[in-house]
Design an enzyme around this catalytic site. Sequence first.
Site, short mmCIF file in Angstrom:
data_model
loop_
_atom_site.label_atom_id
_atom_site.label_comp_id
_atom_site.label_asym_id
_atom_site.label_seq_id
_atom_site.Cartn_x
_atom_site.Cartn_y
_atom_site.Cartn_z
CG ASN A 158 -0.47 -0.19 2.52
OD1 ASN A 158 0.57 -0.82 2.70
ND2 ASN A 158 -1.16 0.34 3.50
CG ASN A 163 -0.72 11.44 -1.61
OD1 ASN A 163 -1.24 12.53 -1.37
ND2 ASN A 163 0.29 11.30 -2.41
CB ALA A 164 0.00 14.32 2.46
CE1 TYR A 216 -4.02 12.00 5.70
CE2 TYR A 216 -6.24 12.11 6.65
CZ TYR A 216 -4.87 12.34 6.75
OH TYR A 216 -4.36 12.91 7.88
CB CYS A 258 -5.20 -1.42 -1.79
SG CYS A 258 -6.55 -0.69 -0.88
CD GLU A 280 -5.13 -6.04 -1.25
OE1 GLU A 280 -4.68 -4.87 -1.22
OE2 GLU A 280 -5.76 -6.54 -0.29
N1 THU Z 1 -5.26 -1.55 2.47
C1 THU Z 1 -4.65 -2.35 1.55
O1 THU Z 1 -3.57 -2.05 1.05
N2 THU Z 1 -5.29 -3.49 1.19
C2 THU Z 1 -6.45 -3.92 1.73
O2 THU Z 1 -6.94 -4.97 1.35
C3 THU Z 1 -7.09 -3.17 2.81
C4 THU Z 1 -6.56 -1.81 3.03
C5 THU Z 1 -4.55 -0.35 2.91
C6 THU Z 1 -5.12 0.95 2.44
C7 THU Z 1 -4.60 1.89 3.52
O3 THU Z 1 -3.29 2.30 3.16
C8 THU Z 1 -4.51 1.04 4.77
O4 THU Z 1 -4.55 -0.30 4.32
C9 THU Z 1 -5.64 1.28 5.75
O5 THU Z 1 -6.86 1.21 5.16
#
Ligand code: THU
Length: 133
Positions: free
Chosen positions: A43, A46-47, A49, A54, A56
């Site tokens: 993930n 960024n400032a 938000y 993510c 994935e």
């Molecule tokens: N996040 C992911 O990278 N993958 C997920 O499946 C769930 C959420 C990240 C997004 C954000 O940077 C942090 O987790 C909190 O939501």
Amino acid sequence: MTTDSELAHFAQEARGRAWAPYSNFRVGAAVLTQDGRVFTGCNVENASYGLTVCAERNAVAAAVVAGARRFSVLAVSSENGVAPCGACRQVLFEFGGELRVLLCADDGALRETSLAALLPQPFGPSSLPSGQH
Ligand code: THU
């Protein structure tokens, strides 16, 4: 061939490079392609938000830019073994509904599910009238 535990390890390694100073929730992902290649993502927050991407989706993007679009397994690594968010489920479905998903937690738990279970009644490329994709 990459095993499930190797793929989980790649996801965990990618998680180590997460940029998550706002949530402090670090996630790593590793996708195995049908021809045996592995692409990873973490993930990236960024400032501003809402611009966060993510793990994935970053793994999928890395695969696509390398020309890989057929996936067989996705491993997601987080402290507590979370499942992909709804947006990521949709992005994964773009490239096929048959995907094993491994949810990896720090206690060593490796829970298996599938994109079909995570995204029932999906909307995807074949939902569009012909000629629109
Ligand atoms: N996040 C992911 O990278 N993958 C997920 O499946 C769930 C959420 C990240 C997004 C954000 O940077 C942090 O987790 C909190 O939501």
